[in-house]
Design an enzyme around this catalytic site. Structure first.
Site, PDB file in Angstrom:
ATOM      1  N   GLU A  12      -7.222  -2.330  16.555  1.00 26.67           N
ATOM      2  CA  GLU A  12      -6.206  -3.173  16.251  1.00 26.67           C
ATOM      3  C   GLU A  12      -5.702  -4.036  17.378  1.00 26.67           C
ATOM      4  O   GLU A  12      -4.862  -5.188  17.324  1.00 26.67           O
ATOM      5  CB  GLU A  12      -4.942  -2.451  15.351  1.00 26.67           C
ATOM      6  CG  GLU A  12      -5.258  -2.322  14.079  1.00 26.67           C
ATOM      7  CD  GLU A  12      -4.373  -1.279  13.594  1.00 26.67           C
ATOM      8  OE1 GLU A  12      -4.042  -1.346  12.125  1.00 26.67           O
ATOM      9  OE2 GLU A  12      -3.412  -0.465  13.975  1.00 26.67           O
ATOM     10  N   GLY A  78      -2.933  -0.689   3.304  1.00 26.31           N
ATOM     11  CA  GLY A  78      -3.638  -0.466   2.020  1.00 26.31           C
ATOM     12  C   GLY A  78      -2.796  -1.250   1.138  1.00 26.31           C
ATOM     13  O   GLY A  78      -1.355  -1.338   1.187  1.00 26.31           O
ATOM     14  N   MET A 174       1.227   3.367   8.110  1.00 24.05           N
ATOM     15  CA  MET A 174       1.483   4.595   8.636  1.00 24.05           C
ATOM     16  C   MET A 174       2.538   4.249  10.104  1.00 24.05           C
ATOM     17  O   MET A 174       2.983   5.190  10.731  1.00 24.05           O
ATOM     18  CB  MET A 174       0.317   5.523   9.186  1.00 24.05           C
ATOM     19  CG  MET A 174      -0.425   5.968   7.886  1.00 24.05           C
ATOM     20  SD  MET A 174      -1.852   6.747   8.088  1.00 24.05           S
ATOM     21  CE  MET A 174      -1.117   8.294   8.629  1.00 24.05           C
ATOM     22  N   GLU A 175       2.969   3.124  10.313  1.00 25.75           N
ATOM     23  CA  GLU A 175       3.862   2.795  11.485  1.00 25.75           C
ATOM     24  C   GLU A 175       4.869   1.935  11.462  1.00 25.75           C
ATOM     25  O   GLU A 175       5.840   1.982  11.988  1.00 25.75           O
ATOM     26  CB  GLU A 175       3.080   2.299  12.825  1.00 25.75           C
ATOM     27  CG  GLU A 175       1.808   3.319  13.258  1.00 25.75           C
ATOM     28  CD  GLU A 175       0.501   3.263  12.498  1.00 25.75           C
ATOM     29  OE1 GLU A 175       0.382   2.225  11.715  1.00 25.75           O
ATOM     30  OE2 GLU A 175      -0.192   4.185  12.404  1.00 25.75           O
ATOM     31  N   ASP A 198      -7.981  -2.229   2.457  1.00 26.81           N
ATOM     32  CA  ASP A 198      -8.378  -1.314   1.041  1.00 26.81           C
ATOM     33  C   ASP A 198      -7.231  -1.406   0.062  1.00 26.81           C
ATOM     34  O   ASP A 198      -6.141  -1.720   0.575  1.00 26.81           O
ATOM     35  CB  ASP A 198      -8.389   0.099   1.691  1.00 26.81           C
ATOM     36  CG  ASP A 198      -7.568   0.568   2.185  1.00 26.81           C
ATOM     37  OD1 ASP A 198      -7.339   0.741   3.395  1.00 26.81           O
ATOM     38  OD2 ASP A 198      -6.557   1.125   1.584  1.00 26.81           O
TER      39      ASP A 198
END
Ligand code: ADE
Length: 230
Positions: A12, A78, A174-175, A198
């Site tokens: 990233e 996602g 997740m962050e 995804d």
């Protein structure tokens, strides 16, 4: 003005680092903070590592030690809404941590107990600049709305439906929510820009491997256009 740019994983930040005119680097909490000029702006680029704790620590260091004026988090996510597909971009206007649950005490799931806010709102000006960048680029589909964060890779159709109906989430990662919380506590403007890798369903890990590179390219392209106008 100095912009703090956080990506969770090597992939990233790789393109950004390759385009950074590096002036110096400093390691703290096992994270390498890279200073320099990026597309004409003064920036610090850092890989935080995955998850809420790593990213919150990273944001706090950017604020305390390196005096950033704002924080931009880019990366993949996602998709948790219908009609959002790999390659699309979600600009968050609000973040909730979906894995926080003190409902036993009557709290709404996602509410951090005894905090004065349920969601963490992104800076309006940064959101607008990100939207403008998307419009300028033209061929990237973008959405603005809520992103939810938790220490979980979501790969279940049931869970996506839950995230969408409970939190009205467009995407999950997740962050972002923990960066948002750290920025909120310190009164630092922030925005989270994620591109879909995804659909967070049963095939998520396979799709992730296939689509992450294009997703990263898109969020990087938006960041580039955006910071040239900050
Ligand atoms: N980041 C990219 N895809 C994700 C997913 N399905 N769940 C959590 N974080 C993600």
């Amino acid at each position: 003005m100095i912009i703090g740019i956080i990506g969770a994983m090597d992939e990233e930040v790789k393109i950004l680092l390759s385009q950074l005119q590096l002036s110096r680097a400093q390691v703290k909490a096992n994270m390498k903070f890279n200073f320099g000029q990026l597309y004409g702006a003064k920036v610090v680029i850092v890989k935080s590592g995955i998850g809420k704790v790593n990213s919150a620590i990273c944001a706090q260091i950017l604020i305390d030690d390196f005096n950033v004026d704002n924080i931009i988090n880019v990366g993949v996510a996602g998709g948790t809404a219908e009609d959002i597909y790999p390659g699309d971009v979600v600009i968050a206007n609000s973040l909730v941590q979906h894995d926080v649950d003190t409902s036993a005490f009557g709290d709404k799931v996602g509410q951090i107990p005894r905090m004065d806010t349920y969601d963490f709102k992104c800076d309006r000006n940064l959101v607008e600049k990100a939207q403008l960048a998307c419009r300028k680029i033209g061929d990237i589909r973008s959405f603005t709305g809520r992103i939810v964060t938790g220490d979980q890779f979501i790969c279940s159709t049931e869970k996506i439906k839950y995230l969408n109906s409970e939190f009205n989430a467009l995407a999950c990662e997740m962050e972002g929510g923990s960066i948002a919380q750290a920025a909120y506590l310190n009164n630092v403007p922030f925005v989270i820009i994620r591109s879909i890798s995804d659909n967070a369903n049963n095939g998520a890990s396979m799709d992730y491997k296939k689509f992450a590179p294009i997703a990263i390219k898109n969020s990087t392209e938006i960041l580039k256009n955006m910071i040239m106008n900050l």
